[in-house]
Design a protein around this motif. Structure first.
Motif, mmCIF file in Angstrom:
data_model
loop_
_atom_site.group_PDB
_atom_site.id
_atom_site.type_symbol
_atom_site.label_atom_id
_atom_site.label_comp_id
_atom_site.label_asym_id
_atom_site.label_seq_id
_atom_site.Cartn_x
_atom_site.Cartn_y
_atom_site.Cartn_z
ATOM 1 N N UNK A 77 -8.410 17.656 -13.272
ATOM 2 C CA UNK A 77 -7.502 18.584 -12.618
ATOM 3 C C UNK A 77 -6.852 19.458 -13.675
ATOM 4 N N UNK A 78 -6.539 20.667 -13.281
ATOM 5 C CA UNK A 78 -5.819 21.621 -14.126
ATOM 6 C C UNK A 78 -4.344 21.556 -13.721
ATOM 7 N N UNK A 79 -3.451 21.673 -14.696
ATOM 8 C CA UNK A 79 -2.018 21.652 -14.390
ATOM 9 C C UNK A 79 -1.628 22.777 -13.431
ATOM 10 N N UNK A 80 -2.456 23.820 -13.333
ATOM 11 C CA UNK A 80 -2.176 24.940 -12.439
ATOM 12 C C UNK A 80 -3.094 24.946 -11.222
ATOM 13 N N UNK A 81 -3.952 23.900 -11.075
ATOM 14 C CA UNK A 81 -4.862 23.828 -9.923
ATOM 15 C C UNK A 81 -4.826 22.415 -9.359
ATOM 16 N N UNK B 42 8.433 20.638 -15.841
ATOM 17 C CA UNK B 42 7.344 21.076 -14.969
ATOM 18 C C UNK B 42 6.238 20.025 -14.897
ATOM 19 N N UNK B 43 5.998 19.342 -16.040
ATOM 20 C CA UNK B 43 4.959 18.318 -16.078
ATOM 21 C C UNK B 43 5.278 17.172 -15.118
ATOM 22 N N UNK B 44 6.551 16.796 -15.027
ATOM 23 C CA UNK B 44 6.962 15.744 -14.092
ATOM 24 C C UNK B 44 6.663 16.164 -12.658
ATOM 25 N N UNK B 45 6.957 17.422 -12.340
ATOM 26 C CA UNK B 45 6.697 17.910 -10.983
ATOM 27 C C UNK B 45 5.198 17.998 -10.705
ATOM 28 N N UNK B 46 4.443 18.471 -11.703
ATOM 29 C CA UNK B 46 2.997 18.582 -11.555
ATOM 30 C C UNK B 46 2.375 17.196 -11.337
ATOM 31 N N UNK B 47 2.824 16.217 -12.112
ATOM 32 C CA UNK B 47 2.301 14.861 -11.983
ATOM 33 C C UNK B 47 2.590 14.294 -10.593
ATOM 34 N N UNK B 48 3.813 14.502 -10.122
ATOM 35 C CA UNK B 48 4.172 14.020 -8.782
ATOM 36 C C UNK B 48 3.343 14.683 -7.702
ATOM 37 N N UNK C 131 -5.518 14.840 -15.971
ATOM 38 C CA UNK C 131 -4.750 16.066 -15.758
ATOM 39 C C UNK C 131 -4.839 16.873 -17.047
ATOM 40 N N UNK C 132 -5.749 17.824 -17.061
ATOM 41 C CA UNK C 132 -6.043 18.598 -18.258
ATOM 42 C C UNK C 132 -5.089 19.787 -18.386
ATOM 43 N N UNK D 33 -16.284 15.503 -12.610
ATOM 44 C CA UNK D 33 -16.186 16.254 -11.361
ATOM 45 C C UNK D 33 -14.836 16.959 -11.332
ATOM 46 N N UNK D 34 -14.835 18.195 -10.877
ATOM 47 C CA UNK D 34 -13.573 18.928 -10.776
ATOM 48 C C UNK D 34 -13.810 20.347 -10.304
ATOM 49 N N UNK D 35 -12.728 21.034 -9.982
ATOM 50 C CA UNK D 35 -12.838 22.417 -9.562
ATOM 51 C C UNK D 35 -13.191 23.291 -10.770
ATOM 52 N N UNK D 36 -13.589 24.525 -10.487
ATOM 53 C CA UNK D 36 -13.998 25.411 -11.580
ATOM 54 C C UNK D 36 -12.815 25.674 -12.511
ATOM 55 N N UNK D 37 -13.123 25.851 -13.768
ATOM 56 C CA UNK D 37 -12.153 26.187 -14.807
ATOM 57 C C UNK D 37 -11.077 25.121 -15.011
ATOM 58 N N UNK D 38 -11.436 23.853 -14.750
ATOM 59 C CA UNK D 38 -10.502 22.768 -15.082
ATOM 60 C C UNK D 38 -10.831 22.158 -16.440
ATOM 61 N N UNK D 39 -11.917 22.625 -17.073
ATOM 62 C CA UNK D 39 -12.226 22.180 -18.428
ATOM 63 C C UNK D 39 -13.255 21.076 -18.520
#
Length: 546
Positions: free
Chosen positions: A190-194, A229-235, A219-220, A65-71
């Motif tokens: 989840x996408x790192x940008x979504x 940036x990955x640390x911020x995205x994860x948080x 987190x794909x 399950x996930x939003x579109x274009x999350x892979x």
């Protein structure tokens, strides 16, 4: 063992007490003990359709399950390492329906209306969601080794906004809830940008309430951002999930880039490899835990069915025999939270076993309470007896079956790519470093270790434990770890260390400080040459030293 591994002949005895397989036992208990209670108190209308043979005999299922274009679709292709029928991949919302990717000798697609009449597939009860759903539901069959052990359910990409939810033509969240009750693992991508969780995504996650133990988060496309940036995205992701998944435990999040293309940022390659192997191990364990999962789901269903019976029979008891039924019905629906409290005290039921009060109030509006059945104690006693004694028998059977014939792990596809050989996780690292080298790997730094060794005042070529302890304590490792290193290094167990044993101890300290685990016993390639039984190795080592 389990029905998808090996079909065994036989059955229960005349009393129905003995079963040859756990699958058979679960099906028999449900049919004879729980199903009568569900049918009597309209459980299937309020909560979940009746279970069928295919629900007990099906392979473990994974729901994505996930939003579109999350892979999501790319993730399935990554696991299978081949395209599957009906697959479409793109940056726009491509998967507009549900796709059950399953094993089949012949590659092809089975449409939803044909799928829900197949008694061998666990999807027959999905016909309740109507043609709008069935037209967007297909089964993609193909001969793939991964699919011999598990089935994978791909879902439509979740969009933001109210318009898309209404235009689906079916209750998307309710369909997800149906699947969530029957699958073995739910993976939220989840996408790192979504990282935003839209209203529909929030509803979808809430549909999995009560299935928290099945949920994993991926987190794909994590290679598309650098470490900071990955640390911020994860948080940010954990903060977003905390508002939707209302549990005190932190949900497990796997980081990685799940497709067969080069990493855009390689600085976290080791982290991504470790995370992907953890996720693979989790998926590979599903066949082994499938019987336990089905048993656990049956227990949850039985507890809910009991509570539902108490609620329905209580409403029946409170109804007047002739006049004022509608007024009393409205009053009882309004007082449902109080009725829950009364039943909790009267039957010693946990508050967590009760269904959602708001949803229950809405559904009760459409029923005539006077036609509800009264409480049938014998039906309740049957379920109580099943939970008290029969379930324990099946638990013991699960262990016995595993001992006789362990279920096959998920294999093939991406699960084969990095298990063995030089690209396996941990190959050539930590304790495995030097396993395929001709020289003793410790000898490469032995000149430095020797300098330390001779400052510790060796006697007859050996240092005492007291002197060795002083040097080893400089590593700041805990005494329990240093004690293990001492035991591993003292090859002749004389309570002292010669120069090679001391060098080995320093090497093990270095391995531990680099974050690797210590072995339970020293592997052959780390045994000091003078302590080996192989004279060829000694000669080779002496030649290198010369």
């Amino acid at each position: 063992m389990f029905s998808w591994v090996k079909q065994e002949q036989g059955g229960s005895n005349k009393e129905g007490e003995m079963y040859q397989t756990v699958t058979e036992g679960l099906q028999t208990l449900y049919t004879k003990k729980l199903l009568p209670l569900e049918e009597t108190y309209l459980f299937h209308d309020f909560h979940s359709p009746a279970l069928e043979a295919a629900d007990f005999q099906s392979k473990p299922m994974v729901l994505l399950v996930g939003q579109y274009s999350t892979g999501k679709t790319t993730f399935i292709r990554y696991l299978l390492e081949q395209d599957f029928p009906g697959m479409r991949i793109g940056p726009e919302p491509t998967t507009d329906g549900f796709i059950a990717v399953m094993y089949g000798e012949n590659e092809g697609v089975v449409p939803g209306n044909a799928l829900v009449v197949d008694p061998k597939k666990p999807f027959r009860k999905l016909n309740a969601f109507g043609n709008s759903f069935l037209n967007r539901f297909i089964c993609s069959q193909m001969p793939n080794q991964v699919l011999q052990s598990i089935s994978i359910i791909d879902t439509p990409g979740i969009l933001s906004g109210e318009k898309q939810r209404i235009s689906r033509g079916y209750d998307f969240a309710e369909v997800l809830r149906w699947f969530g009750e029957r699958v073995d693992r739910i993976i939220l991508l989840f996408d790192a940008h979504k990282l935003d969780i839209s209203d529909e995504f929030s509803e979808a996650i809430k549909a999995f309430k009560g299935q928290d133990d099945k949920i994993r988060v991926v987190l794909n496309k994590a290679d598309q951002v650098d470490t900071q940036q990955l640390m911020r995205v994860y948080g940010a992701l954990m903060w977003s999930l905390g508002k939707v998944i209302n549990t005190p435990e932190v949900v497990r999040v796997y980081l990685g880039s799940f497709w067969a293309k080069p990493l855009q940022n390689t600085e976290n390659r080791r982290l991504f490899e470790a995370e992907s192997q953890d996720l693979f191990r989790d998926i590979q364990s599903l066949p082994r835990n499938a019987a336990l999962r089905k048993l656990n789901d049956l227990i949850k269903r039985a507890r809910l069915a009991k509570v539902h019976a108490y609620i329905i029979s209580y409403l029946k008891k409170e109804m007047p025999s002739l006049f004022g039924r509608e007024k009393k019905k409205d009053e009882l629906i309004q007082r449902l939270p109080e009725i829950y409290t009364v039943l909790q005290r009267e039957h010693h039921i946990s508050p967590g076993d009760f269904p959602n009060v708001t949803k229950m109030q809405d559904m009760l509006q459409h029923y005539d309470f006077s036609k509800f059945p009264s409480l049938k104690v014998k039906l309740i006693e049957k379920v109580d007896k099943m939970l008290a004694s029969k379930i324990a028998v099946l638990m013991a059977m699960i262990r016995e079956e595993e001992a006789k014939q362990p279920p096959a792990m998920v294999s093939g596809g991406a699960f084969e790519g990095s298990q063995d050989g030089p690209f396996g996780q941990g190959y050539g690292e930590g304790i495995s470093a030097g396993a395929d080298a001709e020289d003793w790997i410790v000898s490469r730094d032995k000149h430095r270790y020797d300098e330390i060794f001779y400052t510790l005042m060796p006697i007859n070529g050996k240092i005492t434990g007291v002197n060795a302890k002083k040097e080893m304590m400089n590593s700041r490792l805990p005494n329990t770890v240093l004690g293990k290193i001492w035991k591993l290094s003292d090859c002749d167990q004389d309570g002292m260390l010669d120069d090679e044993e001391f060098a080995l101890a320093q090497h093990l300290i270095k391995i531990k400080l680099e974050g690797y685990e210590l072995p339970t016993e020293i592997p052959n390639h780390l045994v000091p040459p003078s302590h080996r039984k192989n004279p060829t190795a000694d000669a080779l080592y002496n030649h290198i030293e010369d």
